[in-house]
Design a protein around this motif. Structure first.
Motif, PDB file in Angstrom:
ATOM      1  N   ASN A 155       0.822  -1.206   0.000  1.00 54.76           N
ATOM      2  CA  ASN A 155       0.000   0.000   0.000  1.00 54.76           C
ATOM      3  C   ASN A 155       0.858   1.259   0.000  1.00 54.76           C
ATOM      4  O   ASN A 155       0.509   2.252  -0.651  1.00 54.76           O
ATOM      5  CB  ASN A 155      -0.940   0.005   1.212  1.00 54.76           C
ATOM      6  N   MET A 156       1.960   1.227   0.745  1.00 60.00           N
ATOM      7  CA  MET A 156       2.868   2.377   0.757  1.00 60.00           C
ATOM      8  C   MET A 156       3.434   2.621  -0.643  1.00 60.00           C
ATOM      9  O   MET A 156       3.453   3.765  -1.141  1.00 60.00           O
ATOM     10  CB  MET A 156       3.999   2.127   1.755  1.00 60.00           C
ATOM     11  N   GLU A 157       3.891   1.571  -1.269  1.00 60.54           N
ATOM     12  CA  GLU A 157       4.450   1.694  -2.621  1.00 60.54           C
ATOM     13  C   GLU A 157       3.396   2.183  -3.610  1.00 60.54           C
ATOM     14  O   GLU A 157       3.667   3.056  -4.448  1.00 60.54           O
ATOM     15  CB  GLU A 157       5.011   0.351  -3.071  1.00 60.54           C
ATOM     16  N   LEU A 158       2.186   1.627  -3.515  1.00 58.56           N
ATOM     17  CA  LEU A 158       1.116   2.026  -4.426  1.00 58.56           C
ATOM     18  C   LEU A 158       0.755   3.492  -4.237  1.00 58.56           C
ATOM     19  O   LEU A 158       0.540   4.220  -5.221  1.00 58.56           O
ATOM     20  CB  LEU A 158      -0.118   1.143  -4.185  1.00 58.56           C
ATOM     21  N   SER A 159       0.698   3.947  -2.993  1.00 59.27           N
ATOM     22  CA  SER A 159       0.354   5.351  -2.743  1.00 59.27           C
ATOM     23  C   SER A 159       1.427   6.287  -3.297  1.00 59.27           C
ATOM     24  O   SER A 159       1.121   7.372  -3.801  1.00 59.27           O
ATOM     25  CB  SER A 159       0.144   5.593  -1.247  1.00 59.27           C
ATOM     26  N   GLY A 194       4.079   9.122  -0.829  1.00 61.68           N
ATOM     27  CA  GLY A 194       3.012   8.210  -0.433  1.00 61.68           C
ATOM     28  C   GLY A 194       3.034   7.963   1.065  1.00 61.68           C
ATOM     29  O   GLY A 194       4.105   7.846   1.664  1.00 61.68           O
ATOM     30  N   LEU A 195       1.868   7.896   1.642  1.00 61.60           N
ATOM     31  CA  LEU A 195       1.734   7.635   3.072  1.00 61.60           C
ATOM     32  C   LEU A 195       0.984   6.337   3.350  1.00 61.60           C
ATOM     33  O   LEU A 195       0.707   6.002   4.498  1.00 61.60           O
ATOM     34  CB  LEU A 195       1.037   8.813   3.754  1.00 61.60           C
ATOM     35  N   GLY A 196       0.625   5.618   2.273  1.00 57.13           N
ATOM     36  CA  GLY A 196      -0.026   4.322   2.433  1.00 57.13           C
ATOM     37  C   GLY A 196      -1.261   4.390   3.305  1.00 57.13           C
ATOM     38  O   GLY A 196      -2.116   5.263   3.155  1.00 57.13           O
ATOM     39  N   GLN A 197      -1.329   3.470   4.265  1.00 50.50           N
ATOM     40  CA  GLN A 197      -2.491   3.372   5.139  1.00 50.50           C
ATOM     41  C   GLN A 197      -2.250   3.999   6.507  1.00 50.50           C
ATOM     42  O   GLN A 197      -3.008   3.780   7.451  1.00 50.50           O
ATOM     43  CB  GLN A 197      -2.869   1.896   5.319  1.00 50.50           C
ATOM     44  N   THR A 198      -1.186   4.810   6.635  1.00 54.09           N
ATOM     45  CA  THR A 198      -0.748   5.291   7.944  1.00 54.09           C
ATOM     46  C   THR A 198      -1.568   6.456   8.489  1.00 54.09           C
ATOM     47  O   THR A 198      -1.496   6.748   9.685  1.00 54.09           O
ATOM     48  CB  THR A 198       0.734   5.725   7.896  1.00 54.09           C
ATOM     49  N   GLN A 199      -2.340   7.154   7.647  1.00 46.85           N
ATOM     50  CA  GLN A 199      -3.083   8.323   8.111  1.00 46.85           C
ATOM     51  C   GLN A 199      -4.548   8.255   7.666  1.00 46.85           C
ATOM     52  O   GLN A 199      -5.005   9.040   6.830  1.00 46.85           O
ATOM     53  CB  GLN A 199      -2.434   9.612   7.593  1.00 46.85           C
ATOM     54  N   PRO A 200      -5.316   7.313   8.202  1.00 46.46           N
ATOM     55  CA  PRO A 200      -6.726   7.195   7.807  1.00 46.46           C
ATOM     56  C   PRO A 200      -7.554   8.402   8.257  1.00 46.46           C
ATOM     57  O   PRO A 200      -7.325   8.963   9.334  1.00 46.46           O
ATOM     58  CB  PRO A 200      -7.181   5.913   8.513  1.00 46.46           C
ATOM     59  N   LEU A 201      -8.511   8.791   7.435  1.00 45.04           N
ATOM     60  CA  LEU A 201      -9.463   9.835   7.799  1.00 45.04           C
ATOM     61  C   LEU A 201     -10.666   9.255   8.527  1.00 45.04           C
ATOM     62  O   LEU A 201     -11.336   9.948   9.287  1.00 45.04           O
ATOM     63  CB  LEU A 201      -9.971  10.564   6.544  1.00 45.04           C
ATOM     64  N   ALA A 202     -10.967   7.990   8.254  1.00 45.04           N
ATOM     65  CA  ALA A 202     -12.183   7.363   8.764  1.00 45.04           C
ATOM     66  C   ALA A 202     -11.893   5.926   9.174  1.00 45.04           C
ATOM     67  O   ALA A 202     -10.782   5.413   8.995  1.00 45.04           O
ATOM     68  CB  ALA A 202     -13.276   7.418   7.694  1.00 45.04           C
ATOM     69  N   ASP A 203     -12.908   5.262   9.713  1.00 38.24           N
ATOM     70  CA  ASP A 203     -12.788   3.890  10.199  1.00 38.24           C
ATOM     71  C   ASP A 203     -12.625   2.924   9.035  1.00 38.24           C
ATOM     72  O   ASP A 203     -13.507   2.813   8.179  1.00 38.24           O
ATOM     73  CB  ASP A 203     -14.032   3.540  11.019  1.00 38.24           C
ATOM     74  N   ASN A 204     -11.510   2.206   9.006  1.00 32.96           N
ATOM     75  CA  ASN A 204     -11.286   1.203   7.959  1.00 32.96           C
ATOM     76  C   ASN A 204     -12.149  -0.035   8.141  1.00 32.96           C
ATOM     77  O   ASN A 204     -12.114  -0.939   7.301  1.00 32.96           O
ATOM     78  CB  ASN A 204      -9.811   0.801   7.931  1.00 32.96           C
ATOM     79  N   GLY A 205     -12.929  -0.080   9.212  1.00 33.71           N
ATOM     80  CA  GLY A 205     -13.797  -1.213   9.441  1.00 33.71           C
ATOM     81  C   GLY A 205     -15.083  -1.172   8.656  1.00 33.71           C
ATOM     82  O   GLY A 205     -15.859  -2.135   8.674  1.00 33.71           O
ATOM     83  N   THR A 206     -15.340  -0.068   7.946  1.00 33.50           N
ATOM     84  CA  THR A 206     -16.548   0.055   7.122  1.00 33.50           C
ATOM     85  C   THR A 206     -16.158   0.365   5.684  1.00 33.50           C
ATOM     86  O   THR A 206     -15.089   0.939   5.421  1.00 33.50           O
ATOM     87  CB  THR A 206     -17.475   1.170   7.638  1.00 33.50           C
ATOM     88  N   GLU A 207     -17.047   0.022   4.748  1.00 34.74           N
ATOM     89  CA  GLU A 207     -16.765   0.302   3.337  1.00 34.74           C
ATOM     90  C   GLU A 207     -16.712   1.801   3.077  1.00 34.74           C
ATOM     91  O   GLU A 207     -15.882   2.283   2.302  1.00 34.74           O
ATOM     92  CB  GLU A 207     -17.827  -0.353   2.455  1.00 34.74           C
ATOM     93  N   ASP A 208     -17.608   2.566   3.709  1.00 35.23           N
ATOM     94  CA  ASP A 208     -17.591   4.023   3.539  1.00 35.23           C
ATOM     95  C   ASP A 208     -16.288   4.611   4.072  1.00 35.23           C
ATOM     96  O   ASP A 208     -15.708   5.522   3.462  1.00 35.23           O
ATOM     97  CB  ASP A 208     -18.785   4.650   4.267  1.00 35.23           C
ATOM     98  N   GLY A 209     -15.848   4.079   5.203  1.00 32.96           N
ATOM     99  CA  GLY A 209     -14.597   4.565   5.770  1.00 32.96           C
ATOM    100  C   GLY A 209     -13.412   4.270   4.872  1.00 32.96           C
ATOM    101  O   GLY A 209     -12.542   5.126   4.665  1.00 32.96           O
TER     102      GLY A 209
END
Length: 336
Positions: A280-284, A309-324
């Motif tokens: 994910n880091m590489e892709l970002s 790229g920052l990958g998945q390190t700085q989420p804006l929302a909950d990754n536990g939901t599809e909207d997030g």
């Protein structure tokens, strides 16, 4: 009576079979009686040539009436359980000994026997009903068998749990069919074990864009007030190729930079937490660089831009939901 779902179907799929709500049962009976005799769809191939790479153009275009999505009912004595009808989704279908993504409208369901009409699930009856019906509608069997472990490992459980049909793809064999209609490509997968079956129908299509873009002047206001802005730029699956549908957003970023010659920005790519963190880091990083390269290609000076790229390190929302997850898959412009 409870059924054992084994991990029952973590990915199989349904397919389409034409039946309007008023004549579904009748069409299914016709398919049962004709497919075995070869009187239905004789002019069309029903099984793809073996040992050849899959080519969608090799599938004959069907002139059969499929009715309304998802096109068919269960066989008599069976029932749906846990149905999902999604306007736009992705399902991985098995073909050419690998899993390929098909995006569009999808329908997925587990299928069990109706206790009031049938004592137990009958796998052959389930399989034969759908095989006969799909082929009578001009469908072609393009793959069957066990999905190679290497394919499951390549995509990973996170991706497959998110975009599977209801099937245990780690354990069960699957059958994949394709029905082509003028202007339509319909993929169907079925799978079963001794306790029950599953079915998925994927009608390939483009997503209907309903969100509007942020204009250049609005981007400028956000950068001036907050110092950064999150934008949603669509890329090809697991790639850094910017989709054509995101060109209006790119045009507004270009206008922002053209109208504000002193503005310098950092372009930062973000992902959700699906899959491998290092990947994910590489892709970002690749996606952020793709945005930068697109802008310099239109004449924006490279020294006004940087990408990272920052990958998945700085989420804006909950990754536990599809909207997030959708909110976390973004590109941010940060004022320097």
């Amino acid at each position: 009576m409870k059924h054992s779902l084994k991990p029952l179907f973590l990915f199989s799929a349904l397919f389409i079979l034409a039946c309007n709500s008023n004549n579904k049962n009748g069409q299914q009976q016709d398919a049962d009686t004709t497919a075995g005799t070869g009187t239905a769809g004789e002019a069309q191939a029903t099984t793809a040539p073996q040992g050849q790479a899959f080519d969608i153009n090799s599938i004959p275009v069907s002139d059969k009436d499929l009715g309304a999505f998802p096109y068919f009912s269960t066989p008599e004595g069976f029932r749906y359980q846990v149905e999902e009808d999604k306007e736009f989704h992705r399902i991985y279908h098995f073909v050419d000994n690998k899993l390929v993504p098909v995006e569009g409208r999808t329908f997925t369901a587990y299928i069990f026997h109706d206790e009031a009409k049938r004592k137990e699930f009958e796998p052959l009856l389930f399989e034969r009903n759908y095989d006969n019906l799909i082929k009578s509608l001009g469908g072609v069997l393009v793959a069957e068998g066990h999905i190679p472990p290497s394919e499951l490992e390549r995509l990973g459980r996170d991706e497959l749990y998110k975009y599977h049909g209801p099937a245990d793809i780690w354990n069960d064999d699957v059958k994949t069919y394709v029905i082509r209609k003028p202007g339509a490509e319909i993929w169907v997968q079925t799978s079963h074990n001794t306790a029950g079956g599953s079915i998925v129908v994927s009608q390939k299509g483009e997503m209907k864009q309903t969100a509007s873009i942020i204009r250049a002047d609005e981007m400028k206001q956000e950068l001036d007030s907050k110092g950064h802005i999150a934008l949603y730029i669509n890329f090809d699956t697991d790639k850094a190729d910017i989709k054509s549908e995101s060109q209006p957003v790119m045009d507004e970023i270009y206008k922002l930079l053209s109208d504000n010659g002193d503005l310098k920005i950092s372009i930062e790519g973000h992902t959700d937490n699906t899959g491998n963190a290092a990947h994910n880091m590489e892709l970002s990083e690749q996606r952020a660089a793709a945005v930068k390269n697109a802008l310099t290609g239109k004449g924006i000076a490279a020294n006004r831009l940087e990408s990272k790229g920052l990958g998945q390190t700085q989420p804006l929302a909950d990754n536990g939901t599809e909207d997030g997850k959708a909110k976390n898959r973004r590109v941010e412009l940060v004022k320097k």
